[in-house]
Every structure is written in structure tokens, then in C-alpha cells.
Scaffold this motif. Structure first.
Motif, PDB file in Angstrom:
ATOM      1  N   THR A   1       0.831  -1.214   0.000  1.00 10.68           N
ATOM      2  CA  THR A   1       0.000   0.000   0.000  1.00 10.68           C
ATOM      3  C   THR A   1       0.863   1.261   0.000  1.00 10.68           C
ATOM      4  N   ARG A   2       1.853   1.319   0.873  1.00 12.36           N
ATOM      5  CA  ARG A   2       2.707   2.501   0.959  1.00 12.36           C
ATOM      6  C   ARG A   2       3.547   2.680  -0.305  1.00 12.36           C
ATOM      7  N   ALA A   3       4.124   1.578  -0.790  1.00 13.38           N
ATOM      8  CA  ALA A   3       4.975   1.665  -1.968  1.00 13.38           C
ATOM      9  C   ALA A   3       4.189   2.101  -3.202  1.00 13.38           C
ATOM     10  N   THR A   4       2.940   1.633  -3.302  1.00 14.58           N
ATOM     11  CA  THR A   4       2.119   1.947  -4.470  1.00 14.58           C
ATOM     12  C   THR A   4       1.586   3.374  -4.411  1.00 14.58           C
ATOM     13  N   ILE A   5       0.963   3.734  -3.297  1.00 12.05           N
ATOM     14  CA  ILE A   5       0.336   5.051  -3.187  1.00 12.05           C
ATOM     15  C   ILE A   5       1.370   6.180  -3.161  1.00 12.05           C
ATOM     16  N   LEU A   6       2.479   5.964  -2.451  1.00 14.63           N
ATOM     17  CA  LEU A   6       3.502   7.008  -2.325  1.00 14.63           C
ATOM     18  C   LEU A   6       4.585   6.906  -3.395  1.00 14.63           C
ATOM     19  N   ASN A   7       4.469   5.875  -4.229  1.00 16.05           N
ATOM     20  CA  ASN A   7       5.426   5.656  -5.317  1.00 16.05           C
ATOM     21  C   ASN A   7       6.864   5.592  -4.769  1.00 16.05           C
ATOM     22  N   LEU A   8       7.043   4.742  -3.759  1.00 16.94           N
ATOM     23  CA  LEU A   8       8.328   4.608  -3.111  1.00 16.94           C
ATOM     24  C   LEU A   8       8.921   3.221  -3.358  1.00 16.94           C
ATOM     25  N   PRO A   9      10.235   3.120  -3.417  1.00 20.02           N
ATOM     26  CA  PRO A   9      10.856   1.791  -3.521  1.00 20.02           C
ATOM     27  C   PRO A   9      10.748   1.056  -2.188  1.00 20.02           C
ATOM     28  N   VAL A  10      10.702  -0.258  -2.250  1.00 25.83           N
ATOM     29  CA  VAL A  10      10.628  -1.047  -1.025  1.00 25.83           C
ATOM     30  C   VAL A  10      12.036  -1.207  -0.458  1.00 25.83           C
ATOM     31  N   THR A  11      12.264  -0.553   0.646  1.00 24.39           N
ATOM     32  CA  THR A  11      13.581  -0.588   1.279  1.00 24.39           C
ATOM     33  C   THR A  11      13.438  -1.018   2.730  1.00 24.39           C
ATOM     34  N   ALA A  12      14.580  -1.250   3.362  1.00 21.35           N
ATOM     35  CA  ALA A  12      14.572  -1.617   4.778  1.00 21.35           C
ATOM     36  C   ALA A  12      14.011  -0.477   5.624  1.00 21.35           C
ATOM     37  N   GLU A  13      14.279   0.765   5.223  1.00 22.30           N
ATOM     38  CA  GLU A  13      13.761   1.911   5.969  1.00 22.30           C
ATOM     39  C   GLU A  13      12.244   1.969   5.910  1.00 22.30           C
ATOM     40  N   LEU A  14      11.687   1.718   4.725  1.00 25.49           N
ATOM     41  CA  LEU A  14      10.233   1.715   4.588  1.00 25.49           C
ATOM     42  C   LEU A  14       9.634   0.574   5.417  1.00 25.49           C
TER      43      LEU A  14
ATOM     44  N   LYS B   1      10.843  -0.652   8.141  1.00 25.86           N
ATOM     45  CA  LYS B   1      10.907  -0.263   9.551  1.00 25.86           C
ATOM     46  C   LYS B   1       9.734   0.627   9.930  1.00 25.86           C
ATOM     47  N   VAL B   2       9.381   1.552   9.023  1.00 28.10           N
ATOM     48  CA  VAL B   2       8.247   2.446   9.275  1.00 28.10           C
ATOM     49  C   VAL B   2       6.961   1.634   9.422  1.00 28.10           C
ATOM     50  N   VAL B   3       6.792   0.661   8.523  1.00 30.99           N
ATOM     51  CA  VAL B   3       5.585  -0.180   8.563  1.00 30.99           C
ATOM     52  C   VAL B   3       5.552  -1.002   9.848  1.00 30.99           C
ATOM     53  N   MET B   4       6.665  -1.634  10.184  1.00 33.18           N
ATOM     54  CA  MET B   4       6.702  -2.499  11.366  1.00 33.18           C
ATOM     55  C   MET B   4       6.545  -1.719  12.662  1.00 33.18           C
TER      56      MET B   4
ATOM     57  N   THR C   1       3.080  -1.711  13.380  1.00 30.47           N
ATOM     58  CA  THR C   1       2.454  -3.040  13.300  1.00 30.47           C
ATOM     59  C   THR C   1       2.861  -3.954  14.440  1.00 30.47           C
ATOM     60  N   ILE C   2       4.151  -3.969  14.755  1.00 27.70           N
ATOM     61  CA  ILE C   2       4.649  -4.859  15.802  1.00 27.70           C
ATOM     62  C   ILE C   2       5.595  -4.107  16.724  1.00 27.70           C
ATOM     63  N   LYS C   3       5.856  -4.684  17.866  1.00 26.01           N
ATOM     64  CA  LYS C   3       6.835  -4.149  18.790  1.00 26.01           C
ATOM     65  C   LYS C   3       8.103  -4.960  18.614  1.00 26.01           C
ATOM     66  N   VAL C   4       9.119  -4.341  18.056  1.00 27.12           N
ATOM     67  CA  VAL C   4      10.353  -5.044  17.741  1.00 27.12           C
ATOM     68  C   VAL C   4      11.040  -5.545  19.008  1.00 27.12           C
ATOM     69  N   ASN C   5      11.552  -6.777  18.920  1.00 20.42           N
ATOM     70  CA  ASN C   5      12.262  -7.402  20.046  1.00 20.42           C
ATOM     71  C   ASN C   5      11.421  -7.465  21.317  1.00 20.42           C
ATOM     72  N   LYS C   6      10.109  -7.594  21.148  1.00 21.20           N
ATOM     73  CA  LYS C   6       9.265  -7.642  22.327  1.00 21.20           C
ATOM     74  C   LYS C   6       9.407  -8.979  23.048  1.00 21.20           C
TER      75      LYS C   6
END
Length: 448
Positions: free
Chosen positions: A325-338, A340-343, A346-351
Motif C-alpha cells: 500500500t505505501r509503496a504503491t500510493i507514495l510511489n516509493l521503492p521497497v527498502t529496509a527503511e520503509l 521499519k516504518v511499517v513495522m 504493526t509490531i513491537k520489535v524485540n518484544k
């Protein structure tokens, strides 16, 4: 010409001469012959348990007596009350040998075609459950794993797996009466049947199913009427060699609020856990879900997501869809930074998850004694208080049932329920006790 009752009395004389007096009085005196028509004898029994005894331990002598008195080729039907002392709830069950799947008019199976074996990712963590499920789907006439009870936490793929069984059976035998239903919907249907006084029709319909798939069976906990209706359905289907597949968020032994006789039957076949996906399976799922949606995820993104999103298949699917959704609507490449923003949303890292051992250690520290004392039979007031606090917190913060909490503490299910209630009551009227429990909870939440 002898009446059906007179003929039945002759049968009883033969049976009585071949079994003990106690067996005869217990199992045959309560039976009543309701009729004999077109070569079929109709027997009224107090419960389905009597029918099980007739079809099992007393089958040989009963069959011999029936044939000698009523003639060769005689058939037997049982009439049973689903609700005790309620003739309106009576059902009729044929006595016959176990059969393979038979043909009836088709029904809407309520299966989602997306949930098939081709779309199911398999790894080391779920390989055994998948192998058993696929075997059942490919061999609907065999009862090697009947019933199949699959348990696991939310989102690990239980619904997908059991629906895949149903879809495969329909592919192999299109005429098979396959039905997928949630336990909650089953309960609602039963409620309507009771209201409309059509419990018999409800049970008869489910007894006509060839493959019954019940999702989230734990939802009928505490629903005694629904469980009583399920009991004869389960017995009939199992006796006829029909397939019964169930899912739950916990194994049968941990199901509180469900009749023991049902729980014992859930264990007649195979119970298999569907665990959370391991690392390699999480990577496979991410590749599969992204490719299916036309998105190619770089390996570094796959690795990062798989490393941190460990809870469920559903969690992984949600991350992939958010990335798309983010990559399509914002026309962004799928990267590790993107990613991280999604996660981050969505989740709590290292919980970390609060577990029973954490609760014991933290509570013991708060009450200032060694954790091992908790597991002794010591009934000193402060130790007993700490033990009840552990029951309360374990019930609140873990997935353990009260039965399992009791087993860990060497206490009964009833003792745990009493302990939980006691803590809840004391927290409302004892300020210092409430503060102690809250301090323990504050410390536990630091683990998250």
C-alpha cells in the motif's frame, strides 16, 4: 401374533442368560422397545452412552438375540433424548457397520477457495501438521487420524489448513457433504433451533455431514446446551467413519468449561500443535505473499521482517500488505527503511512475552522469599497470598488455562479459580495488598 414388546422380552431372556445380573440390570432393563415395523426394531435408550455399549461390548449377544427372535435381516434403530427427560429432543440413530463417505444432496460447504494446499507454505515448524492434513484430504475414506484436533495461537494458519482438507476432499469426491463452520456459528444455530423447537432437525442435519470442520472449538466453553447437542453429532459421525476436524487455541486438556466426555472424544484421534512459524518459514511466507501480490521484496527486507515479526502468519501478511500500500500510493521503492516504518506501527520489535516463570520470580521477590517455596505445601499466610497473586497474574498475562496454572503449582482447577477471585476481591478493599500487586505488574511490564 406376538407384539413387539413380547418379542423384545424374549430377546431379554436370551441376553440375561448370557451376561451377569448386574450388567443386565444396568444396561438392558432401562431399554424400551417402541415398535417393530418393516423388519426394523425401534429401541428407546436413556442416552447415547447406552447405544455405545450396545454397539461395542454387547454387540455379539444383542445381535444373536435379535436375529433369533425377530428373524434374519432384522435392523435396529435407537431413539435417544438429546436433552434429559425431554421427548421433544429425541433423535433416531440407525445401527449399522461403519461406512465410507456416502452420497447425499450437495450443500454449501462454506469453504474459501483461497485456503488450499497450493497456497499453504510449509516449513519444519508446520511440516507434520501439514502432512497429516494432506493425508486426510487425499484419503477421505480412511479414519487413521479421526478426529484431527489442531491447536495453536491466533494467526498461525489453523483455518487455512483445515479448509484445505475440505477443499481437497471436494476435489476428490465432489458429492461429499463437507461443511466448514466456526464454533460460534454452530452455537448460534443451536440457539435458533432451541427457540424454534427444531433441535432434532439441527442434530439430524449435522449427522448427515461427511466431513465436519469446526473452527475455534474453545468458543463453546460454558455452553452446556451446545455441547450436549454436539455430543450425539460427534458420536454418530465417528461411529459412521465420517471425518471430524477441529481447531482450538489450546490443546484439549487445557479446555476449561467443556464436558469431560467431549474432551476425551477430542483425543480419540490425533492432536497436533501448529506452532508459530520458524525463521525459514517466515521468510518463505514473505516471499510467497509478496510475489502473489506482484511485489518483489529485497532479501535484506525479507530478513529484517522475518527476524522481528515472529508471532503469526497473519502478522506477516499484514506487513506485506502495508508495504504494498505505501509503496504503491507514495510511489516509493521497497527498502529496509520503509519496512521499519511499517513495522513500527504493526509490531513491537524485540518484544518479550511475560511468562509463568517471570511471574513466579517477580512475585516471590516482592514478598521477599525464595521462589521454590511457592511450589511447596507451605500454607503460611504470606506464601499463600503470593501463590494466589501468581494465579491471578498468570491468568491475566499468559495463555495458560486455570487447569494448567493449577498443574504448575500442584493445585486443583477449583483452587486456582478461588485464588483468582480472592485476589480480585482483596484488591478492591485492601489498599496495601492492591499496591503490592500493582508493583509486581509494573515490574513485569518492564519485560515487554
Amino acid at each position: 401374533m406376538a407384539t413387539h414388546d413380547e418379542l423384545w422380552q424374549k430377546c431379554l431372556e436370551i441376553i440375561k442368560a448370557n451376561i451377569t445380573e448386574n450388567q443386565f440390570e444396568t444396561w438392558f432393563m432401562p431399554a424400551v422397545c417402541r415398535g417393530f415395523d418393516n423388519g426394523t426394531v425401534l429401541l428407546s435408550l436413556p442416552s447415547d452412552y447406552f447405544r455405545e455399549q450396545y454397539e461395542g461390548r454387547f454387540f455379539k449377544i444383542l445381535s444373536l438375540a435379535m436375529k433369533r427372535v425377530f428373524g434374519q435381516g432384522v435392523k435396529l434403530q435407537y431413539t435417544l433424548n438429546v436433552a434429559k427427560n425431554d421427548p421433544n429432543s429425541s433423535i433416531i440413530i440407525d445401527s449399522s457397520e461403519k461406512s465410507s463417505i456416502v452420497e447425499y444432496d450437495d450443500i454449501d460447504s462454506q469453504l474459501n477457495p483461497i485456503y488450499n494446499f497450493n497456497n499453504y507454505c510449509v516449513g519444519n515448524s508446520n511440516k507434520l501438521a501439514h502432512t497429516i492434513a494432506e493425508y486426510i484430504g487425499n484419503n477421505p475414506n480412511k479414519v487413521d487420524f479421526n478426529p484431527l484436533f489442531i491447536h495453536g495461537s491466533t494467526g498461525v494458519g489453523k483455518t487455512h489448513l483445515i479448509q484445505a482438507i475440505g477443499i481437497r476432499v471436494k476435489e476428490i469426491k465432489p458429492s461429499a457433504r463437507v461443511l466448514y463452520i466456526t464454533a460460534r456459528l454452530f452455537e448460534n444455530q443451536y440457539g435458533v433451533a432451541v427457540h424454534d423447537k427444531k433441535v432434532t432437525d439441527f442434530i439430524n442435519f449435522y449427522q448427515s455431514i461427511d466431513v465436519l470442520l469446526i473452527d475455534d472449538i474453545q468458543e463453546i466453553a460454558g455452553k452446556s446446551g451446545t455441547q450436549k447437542a454436539l455430543f450425539p453429532i460427534f458420536n454418530h459421525l465417528h461411529h459412521k467413519g465420517k471425518l471430524i476436524i477441529m481447531t482450538s487455541d489450546r490443546p484439549p486438556i487445557e479446555l476449561d468449561g467443556i464436558m469431560e466426555r467431549l474432551i476425551s472424544r477430542f483425543g480419540w484421534g490425533v492432536t497436533e500443535e501448529l506452532p508459530k512459524p520458524d525463521l525459514e518459514l517466515r521468510k518463505q511466507i514473505l516471499h510467497h505473499k509478496s510475489a502473489k501480490n506482484g511485489l518483489s521484496l529485497p532479501d535484506d527486507v525479507i530478513d529484517m521482517i522475518a527476524e522481528h515479526a515472529t508471532d503469526s502468519v497473519r502478522e506477516l501478511e499484514g506487513i506485506v500488505m502495508s508495504l504494498i500500500t505505501r509503496a504503491t500510493i507514495l510511489n516509493l521503492p521497497v527498502t529496509a527503511e520503509l519496512a521499519k516504518v511499517v513495522m513500527k506501527s504493526t509490531i513491537k520489535v524485540n518484544k518479550k512475552k511475560i511468562n509463568f516463570d517471570m511471574i513466579v520470580e517477580t512475585t516471590a521477590a516482592a514478598f521477599n522469599f525464595d521462589p521454590d517455596v511457592i511450589f511447596t505445601k507451605n500454607r503460611m499466610r504470606n506464601i499463600a497470598d503470593a501463590r494466589q497473586v501468581i494465579m491471578y497474574l498468570a491468568n491475566k498475562y499468559t495463555d495458560l488455562s486455570s487447569t494448567m496454572i493449577g498443574a504448575k503449582l500442584g493445585r486443583t482447577h477449583a483452587t486456582v479459580l478461588y485464588g483468582i477471585k480472592t485476589v480480585e476481591n482483596r484488591m478492591g478493599i485492601e489498599k496495601s495488598f492492591c499496591e503490592t500487586v500493582e508493583q509486581i505488574e509494573t515490574q513485569l511490564n518492564k519485560y515487554k
